[in-house]
Every structure is written in C-alpha cells, then in structure tokens.
Design a protein around this motif. Sequence first.
Motif, mmCIF file in Angstrom:
data_model
loop_
_atom_site.group_PDB
_atom_site.id
_atom_site.type_symbol
_atom_site.label_atom_id
_atom_site.label_comp_id
_atom_site.label_asym_id
_atom_site.label_seq_id
_atom_site.Cartn_x
_atom_site.Cartn_y
_atom_site.Cartn_z
ATOM 1 N N ASN A 1 43.664 49.116 34.933
ATOM 2 C CA ASN A 1 42.336 48.431 34.499
ATOM 3 C C ASN A 1 41.580 49.238 33.304
ATOM 4 O OD1 ASN A 1 41.055 46.126 33.892
ATOM 5 N ND2 ASN A 1 39.522 46.955 36.031
ATOM 6 N N SER B 1 41.322 48.813 30.059
ATOM 7 C CA SER B 1 39.638 49.113 29.852
ATOM 8 C C SER B 1 39.715 50.319 28.243
ATOM 9 C CB SER B 1 39.097 49.191 30.574
ATOM 10 O OG SER B 1 39.393 47.739 31.338
ATOM 11 N N GLN C 1 37.490 41.776 41.671
ATOM 12 C CA GLN C 1 37.475 41.908 40.598
ATOM 13 C C GLN C 1 36.204 40.948 39.729
ATOM 14 O OE1 GLN C 1 39.849 44.424 39.065
ATOM 15 N NE2 GLN C 1 38.221 46.489 39.370
ATOM 16 N N ALA C 2 37.442 39.843 38.992
ATOM 17 C CA ALA C 2 36.940 38.570 37.997
ATOM 18 C C ALA C 2 35.391 37.540 38.848
ATOM 19 C CB ALA C 2 37.656 37.809 37.138
ATOM 20 N N SER C 3 35.993 37.561 39.894
ATOM 21 C CA SER C 3 35.093 36.712 40.648
ATOM 22 C C SER C 3 34.175 37.127 41.433
ATOM 23 C CB SER C 3 36.017 35.599 41.530
ATOM 24 O OG SER C 3 37.259 35.335 41.518
ATOM 25 N N PHE C 4 33.673 37.827 41.607
ATOM 26 C CA PHE C 4 33.292 38.886 42.460
ATOM 27 C C PHE C 4 32.543 39.472 42.578
ATOM 28 C CE2 PHE C 4 35.819 35.946 45.687
ATOM 29 C CZ PHE C 4 35.319 35.080 45.925
ATOM 30 N N GLY C 5 33.208 40.688 41.504
ATOM 31 C CA GLY C 5 32.415 41.400 40.454
ATOM 32 C C GLY C 5 32.612 42.884 41.626
ATOM 33 N N TRP C 6 33.672 42.474 42.428
ATOM 34 C CA TRP C 6 34.132 44.569 43.536
ATOM 35 C C TRP C 6 34.814 45.215 42.715
ATOM 36 C CZ3 TRP C 6 37.137 41.358 48.209
ATOM 37 C CH2 TRP C 6 35.624 40.609 48.908
ATOM 38 N N GLY C 7 33.875 46.515 43.388
ATOM 39 C CA GLY C 7 34.778 47.329 43.066
ATOM 40 C C GLY C 7 35.751 48.275 43.824
ATOM 41 N N GLU D 1 34.725 47.890 47.397
ATOM 42 C CA GLU D 1 34.770 46.721 48.262
ATOM 43 C C GLU D 1 35.540 46.308 48.360
ATOM 44 O OE1 GLU D 1 31.015 47.002 46.312
ATOM 45 O OE2 GLU D 1 33.040 47.744 45.951
ATOM 46 N N SER E 1 37.027 30.940 37.137
ATOM 47 C CA SER E 1 37.542 32.501 38.377
ATOM 48 C C SER E 1 38.177 31.941 39.580
ATOM 49 C CB SER E 1 36.017 33.107 38.268
ATOM 50 O OG SER E 1 35.123 32.069 39.425
#
Length: 480
Positions: free
Chosen positions: A76, A80, A295-301, A304, A427
């Motif tokens: 990723n 990016s 990542q796309a659904s909940f914005g986890w890094g 997480e 999502s």
Amino acid sequence: AILAQVGEIVVSRSFTSFGPSRGVTSRQMDVEKQLEAPLLRRRVKRQPLGPLYSTLFIRNSAYSIAMMPAFNLRINEYTSAAGFSMAEAAAVFGTITAARHLAEFIAAPIHAAMSDRIGRKSMILFGSAAFAVEAAIMAAAPSLHILAAAHVAGGLLSSGGAVESSCIADATSPGTERSVALGRRFVVTGASIVIGPAIGGLLAEHFGGATPFLCGHVLGLIALAFTACCMPEYLPKDRRAAPTRANSGLRGLNLLGPFLEILQTSTELMWYCAAMVMSGLAFAAFSSVNTLWLQASFGWGAVELGHFTSMVGLAIMASQAVVLPRLLAAAQGSEGLVLQGCLLVSMTKLLTYSIVPRGSLIYVALFVTMPSYCSSTLLSGVCTHHVPEAQQGLWAGGTSAVNTAANIVGSLIGSHFLAASLHHGNSTGWHLVFGAACYLLAAFCARQAGQAGKKAKGSLGLLDSAFLRCSVGRCAGKGS
C-alpha cells in the motif's frame, strides 16, 4: 483384533480347501493374503511431534511478523507513492498474491515428492533457509517490483505446508489421533498469529516498513538452526520411496496422474476434495484483501490491523483447543457432520462481516463464529482416512497444490470484487458475498461425501455378509 483376524483366517482356510472357484472377490483375495503374513506385527515406532510444532511456531511467527499486515502495508505504501487509488491497490495486491500462490502450486507437489524420497527434515531445512533469504531481500527491496519478485520467488521454494502435513501423517495413526495432531498444528499456527501481527504492526508503525522483514529474517535463521539440531527424521530410510525409472528425474515430479488415481478410489474422497476446493476459494477471496478492506471500511492503521490479526490467531487457538473437541464429543466423533456445521458457520461469518456498521463489532462476530476455524482441520483429517499410509506424502502434496490453485483463483476474484466495490463506493465488499456462497457449496459437498460414505459402508456390509454365508455353507458341506 487378533481373534477377529484368526476368525477370518479360519474361514478363508475352509474356503481355499475347495480350490479356486468362480467369482472370487477382492475381499476374499485380501483375506487369503493374510495367511502368508505374520499374525502379530511389530509396532512401528513413532517420532514425537513436539520438535515439529516448535519449528512451526518459530517459522510461522517469523512469517506472520513479516507478512501480517506488514507486507500488505508495504505494498500500500508503494502503490500510494505511485499515485494508485485504493481500488487499483487492491487489484495489484490480488495479482501479487495470486502469483505467489501459483509459485506454491508449482512447488508444493515437488517438495512433497522429494520429501518422500530424501526425508522430511531435509525439505523443512530447505524451506526455512529459503524464507530467511526471502525476508532479507524484501527488507532491502527499493521498489514494488523487487518486493513482488522476491515474494513470488519465495513461493517456488516453499512447500505450502505439504511436508509438515506428511510429518504428522508419518507420526500418527489414521482416525482421532491424526485429527488431534492436525488440530494441534492449527493451535501452533494460531499461537504464532497471536503474537506475530501485533509485533509486525508495531514495528512498521514505529520503525519503518522494512523492520518487520528484518525481524522475520532473524527468526527464520533461528528456525533453521533449531530444525537442524532438534528435529528428528519422521520418514526413516526403510519407508522412503525408492527411486525408480518411473519416478526418477522430471517424470517423478508428475504427480497429477497418481493423485487422480488416489482420488478415484473413493467417491467420498472426491466429494471431500471438492469441499476443500470451495473452502479454499472462499478463504482466499476474503483473506487476500482482508487488510485493504478493513482499511477502506473502518479506517484502521497498522496497529489496529495487527491487533485484529492477533485476535484471529487467538480465535484459531481457542477453536482447536476448546471448541473442536467439544463439537466432536457432542457429535459422538462424527467428523463429517461437524464439518458441515463448521462450513455453514464460516458462511455466516462472512455475511455478518458484510453488514456490520462498526469495526468493534467485527471482534464480536469473530469470536461468536469460532467454529469456522475448525473446518480446515476436519477436512484434512477426513481425507487422510481414505489414503494409504505409503501415499500420504503424495496426497499431502496433491492437496496442497489443489488448495494453492483455489487460492490463486480466489485471490484474483476477491481482489477484483473488492476493487469493483470500492470503485462504486460500496465498502461492504462483494468478495464477502462470493466467499459465503463458496462456503455454502462446500457444506453441500461435505454432505454429499457423507451420503457416499454411508452407501459404501452399506455395500461393504452386504458383501461381507454374503461372503460369510458362502464360507460357512462350504464348511458345513465339507463336514457332512
């Protein structure tokens, strides 16, 4: 068991005293062959599986630190930097994952066949060394192309777990003992996943994306040293496949024909293999893009994602150590029935994932559906019941190749479904719905396998009864 064998020999002697007759069945021929075999056979010494589990724990920990979720985050990062969107990154990651599985598809049968000829320990040593080299190259990779090339090349040097499964088959007897041993292997895998991703996520977050690969490299070297010093050889020389003109050179690597021959010996085995394929498709469609979806659904890094993957490992451990024994006890040892239920729970899990509104509810669904992680153990166990001991390595290599082929297709389908979902602003993920449908088909195949097994047992019972009546009748005729 001895008395039963004596009874069969007595009956068969009365049968053979009349000389050969028409309609001699294979069952009768098998009984006659027992006359030439010793009544009491020497028990084969089994090697302990503790060293194998220890090696697996170290190596799986190294793999999970370097790959879960560090590898996904590294890709990723590169995509990016190149200006790719999340949907394009999902397609790239799916392609790399499919290429890795294709490499394992080619290599796994070769590794399994070689282990039948030169021993299990040598091939496990080779795999540990190969992973250490792969991790070192990925840590120093300056671009996405080199990272992907190292990952794919590592698949060519990996057995995909086929050799380890053969070790368990060598050291256990068919039935409950082997199922328990396979379950313990999954417990070891779960334990490594509990600690590995959390460490990998923290290292990537605080020390850079290359650090998890360096850590995996060091642990790979430790696994190599431990295997060399502490692991026994599970396949002694007197039980290895002797090199012949039929299996020497490249001709010995052609396992498709022998694998299909094993598969065709049992309709029940064919249905279970079909269930394995559908289950592999479902698992690959979800796991190949799991990190990007979260990542796309909940914005986890990174942190997480590492914590969630560690909880997955904990769920795997609990499913094998606590859930599976209780399910088998409740079903009175009916592995096929428990397998069907676990596959349906897997379907429910993916459908639940597709509708949860918050990331915290993912953890609830994960632990409520823990029986879903029992299906792989049960599938491996029920299949080995139908394979002769001398062909366990061949079967392990063949099924590893079949699972890898399913992973190739599933990874491509899952990544493209997720890319399409993200492209349309959804999502939820169509890849989850596809995976749930595959699990439903797998449960259907497992049910058909159970039905085929019942029919086979009924036919065998009728054959044995007819043979016994015929033999007793001949004994009575001779006495009169």
